[in-house]
Design a protein around this motif. Structure first.
Motif, PDB file in Angstrom:
ATOM      1  N   GLN A 224       0.070 101.805 -95.833  1.00 17.90           N
ATOM      2  CA  GLN A 224      -0.510 100.565 -96.352  1.00 17.90           C
ATOM      3  C   GLN A 224      -1.854 100.260 -95.696  1.00 17.90           C
ATOM      4  O   GLN A 224      -2.844  99.967 -96.378  1.00 17.90           O
ATOM      5  CB  GLN A 224       0.446  99.393 -96.104  1.00 17.90           C
ATOM      6  N   VAL A 225      -1.893 100.321 -94.375  1.00 16.10           N
ATOM      7  CA  VAL A 225      -3.144  99.982 -93.680  1.00 16.10           C
ATOM      8  C   VAL A 225      -4.204 101.058 -93.884  1.00 16.10           C
ATOM      9  O   VAL A 225      -5.410 100.785 -93.790  1.00 16.10           O
ATOM     10  CB  VAL A 225      -2.913  99.740 -92.173  1.00 16.10           C
ATOM     11  N   SER A 226      -3.764 102.271 -94.184  1.00 11.42           N
ATOM     12  CA  SER A 226      -4.718 103.358 -94.420  1.00 11.42           C
ATOM     13  C   SER A 226      -5.642 103.062 -95.595  1.00 11.42           C
ATOM     14  O   SER A 226      -6.811 103.443 -95.600  1.00 11.42           O
ATOM     15  CB  SER A 226      -3.979 104.678 -94.667  1.00 11.42           C
ATOM     16  N   VAL A 227      -5.100 102.377 -96.597  1.00 17.78           N
ATOM     17  CA  VAL A 227      -5.910 102.035 -97.772  1.00 17.78           C
ATOM     18  C   VAL A 227      -7.073 101.122 -97.387  1.00 17.78           C
ATOM     19  O   VAL A 227      -8.151 101.181 -97.986  1.00 17.78           O
ATOM     20  CB  VAL A 227      -5.020 101.370 -98.844  1.00 17.78           C
ATOM     21  N   LEU A 228      -6.884 100.305 -96.359  1.00 17.32           N
ATOM     22  CA  LEU A 228      -7.911  99.355 -95.953  1.00 17.32           C
ATOM     23  C   LEU A 228      -9.103 100.026 -95.271  1.00 17.32           C
ATOM     24  O   LEU A 228     -10.126  99.368 -95.049  1.00 17.32           O
ATOM     25  CB  LEU A 228      -7.316  98.303 -95.013  1.00 17.32           C
ATOM     26  N   THR A 229      -9.001 101.310 -94.926  1.00 24.73           N
ATOM     27  CA  THR A 229     -10.129 101.984 -94.276  1.00 24.73           C
ATOM     28  C   THR A 229     -11.355 102.042 -95.192  1.00 24.73           C
ATOM     29  O   THR A 229     -12.482 102.177 -94.701  1.00 24.73           O
ATOM     30  CB  THR A 229      -9.747 103.410 -93.841  1.00 24.73           C
ATOM     31  N   VAL A 230     -11.135 101.937 -96.493  1.00 22.71           N
ATOM     32  CA  VAL A 230     -12.260 101.890 -97.435  1.00 22.71           C
ATOM     33  C   VAL A 230     -13.181 100.717 -97.115  1.00 22.71           C
ATOM     34  O   VAL A 230     -14.402 100.801 -97.264  1.00 22.71           O
ATOM     35  CB  VAL A 230     -11.740 101.772 -98.892  1.00 22.71           C
ATOM     36  N   SER A 231     -12.586  99.626 -96.640  1.00 21.29           N
ATOM     37  CA  SER A 231     -13.387  98.435 -96.361  1.00 21.29           C
ATOM     38  C   SER A 231     -14.409  98.674 -95.274  1.00 21.29           C
ATOM     39  O   SER A 231     -15.467  98.039 -95.259  1.00 21.29           O
ATOM     40  CB  SER A 231     -12.473  97.266 -95.974  1.00 21.29           C
ATOM     41  N   GLY A 232     -14.123  99.600 -94.349  1.00 20.83           N
ATOM     42  CA  GLY A 232     -15.075  99.900 -93.290  1.00 20.83           C
ATOM     43  C   GLY A 232     -16.339 100.530 -93.833  1.00 20.83           C
ATOM     44  O   GLY A 232     -17.463 100.138 -93.475  1.00 20.83           O
ATOM     45  N   ALA A 233     -16.183 101.516 -94.712  1.00 23.42           N
ATOM     46  CA  ALA A 233     -17.346 102.174 -95.302  1.00 23.42           C
ATOM     47  C   ALA A 233     -18.131 101.218 -96.192  1.00 23.42           C
ATOM     48  O   ALA A 233     -19.361 101.200 -96.175  1.00 23.42           O
ATOM     49  CB  ALA A 233     -16.890 103.392 -96.108  1.00 23.42           C
ATOM     50  N   LEU A 234     -17.418 100.406 -96.975  1.00 20.83           N
ATOM     51  CA  LEU A 234     -18.094  99.459 -97.860  1.00 20.83           C
ATOM     52  C   LEU A 234     -18.800  98.364 -97.059  1.00 20.83           C
ATOM     53  O   LEU A 234     -19.926  97.963 -97.381  1.00 20.83           O
ATOM     54  CB  LEU A 234     -17.086  98.827 -98.823  1.00 20.83           C
ATOM     55  N   GLY A 235     -18.153  97.886 -96.000  1.00 19.01           N
ATOM     56  CA  GLY A 235     -18.757  96.853 -95.165  1.00 19.01           C
ATOM     57  C   GLY A 235     -20.019  97.337 -94.482  1.00 19.01           C
ATOM     58  O   GLY A 235     -21.004  96.600 -94.377  1.00 19.01           O
ATOM     59  N   ALA A 236     -20.005  98.598 -94.016  1.00 20.75           N
ATOM     60  CA  ALA A 236     -21.179  99.154 -93.355  1.00 20.75           C
ATOM     61  C   ALA A 236     -22.351  99.306 -94.319  1.00 20.75           C
ATOM     62  O   ALA A 236     -23.515  99.311 -93.898  1.00 20.75           O
ATOM     63  CB  ALA A 236     -20.837 100.511 -92.738  1.00 20.75           C
ATOM     64  N   ALA A 237     -22.035  99.442 -95.606  1.00 22.67           N
ATOM     65  CA  ALA A 237     -23.099  99.626 -96.595  1.00 22.67           C
ATOM     66  C   ALA A 237     -23.815  98.323 -96.935  1.00 22.67           C
ATOM     67  O   ALA A 237     -24.881  98.337 -97.559  1.00 22.67           O
ATOM     68  CB  ALA A 237     -22.522 100.239 -97.870  1.00 22.67           C
TER      69      ALA A 237
END
Length: 298
Positions: A224-237
């Protein structure tokens, strides 16, 4: 207009002459440490009750394992990025660059990327070469994180359509970036190393979020929490907000309900991850500054 002024000032501070001067590098690292403290203040102001009622056992795992491994992998990533364009950095110098880049991200512009490009320029590359390498590596990160999250979405089954979209989109973007990197630089080995490091960073990010959720109380699965790793890449952008403050957390809050997490728990766990990350980077920056001072005396 304001951003243009910041760019001019940042370019002057991060000129090759400054970055090659140990005295200036030491001063910049001390400023970086203070900047991380300011980042903690901003984060805590946004979530004043964040540290109340924490289970500190997962927090210790975050501090002793997750964050140090992230720092090491970020350093290795920058060294591998430099090798793409025929440049070489010692581990300590690469660590300095990533630390300084972290505080530069506190500005409302892509400060971390500017710092890395400036460091590559100081090592002898052109701005064009450095910029191309940094951009390609950034998109490799986005591709890896989307493919990884998409795989878990398919495993969780309830979000198969979104999973297929994330997985295929991530694989296509990753393949495009890897192909372009090899085409432009003709370096298969370094490209492969970068992809492996990015996979490692995404896995460690998932582990850090897992610790944060358990510190806050909610019992969650790693997938479940693995899916949230996308937010890191999007946030950095997103560079219009200092350090993407609140942006990564907002993306996590949107994605959380798709995998059975509440938006509030996803937001809080991501915020906790940020606060302790900044708290650990500050002493590391001071350590590197002291090391720089001792090296300059030799």
């Amino acid at each position: 207009m304001g951003i243009n002024i910041w760019l001019v000032r940042l370019k002057a501070v991060l000129s090759p002459a400054v970055l090659n001067d140990p005295v200036w590098r030491r001063a910049i690292l001390i400023i970086a440490a203070l900047g991380f403290v300011a980042g903690i203040g901003l984060s805590m102001r946004a979530q004043p009750g964040l540290l109340s009622n924490l289970d500190w056992r997962p927090v210790l795992c975050l501090i002793l394992i997750g964050i140090p491994v992230t720092v090491v992998l970020n350093t290795l990533e920058f060294r591998a990025t430099a090798r793409l364009i025929g440049r070489s950095f010692t581990f300590a110098r690469a660590a300095e660059t990533t630390i300084i880049g972290g505080v530069a991200n506190m500005l409302p512009l892509p400060g971390g990327a500017i710092v890395r490009v400036a460091a590559l320029r100081a090592s002898g590359s052109s701005y064009k070469e450095g910029s191309l390498a940094i951009v390609l590596v950034a998109f490799i990160w986005i591709g890896v994180s989307f493919a990884y999250a998409g795989g878990w979405l398919l495993v969780l089954q309830d979000t198969a359509v979104l999973g297929v979209f994330f997985l295929l989109g991530g694989i296509l973007l990753l393949a495009l970036c890897v192909g372009l990197t090899i085409w432009f630089q003709r370096v298969w080995r370094q490209t492969a190393i970068l992809v492996v490091i990015k996979i490692g960073l995404v896995l460690v990010d998932a582990m850090r979020l897992y610790f944060c959720f358990h510190a806050l109380g909610p019992q969650v699965e790693f997938g479940q929490v693995s899916v949230l790793t996308v937010s890191g890449a999007l946030g950095a952008a997103v560079s219009i907000v200092p350090a993407g403050l609140g942006i990564r957390e907002a993306f996590a809050a949107v994605l959380g309900p798709a995998v059975g997490l509440t938006a509030s728990s996803a937001y809080l766990a991501t915020s906790l991850n940020r606060v302790f990350g900044l708290a650990m980077l500050s002493p590391i920056a001071l350590f590197l500054a002291v090391r720089q001072k001792r090296a300059s005396r030799v």
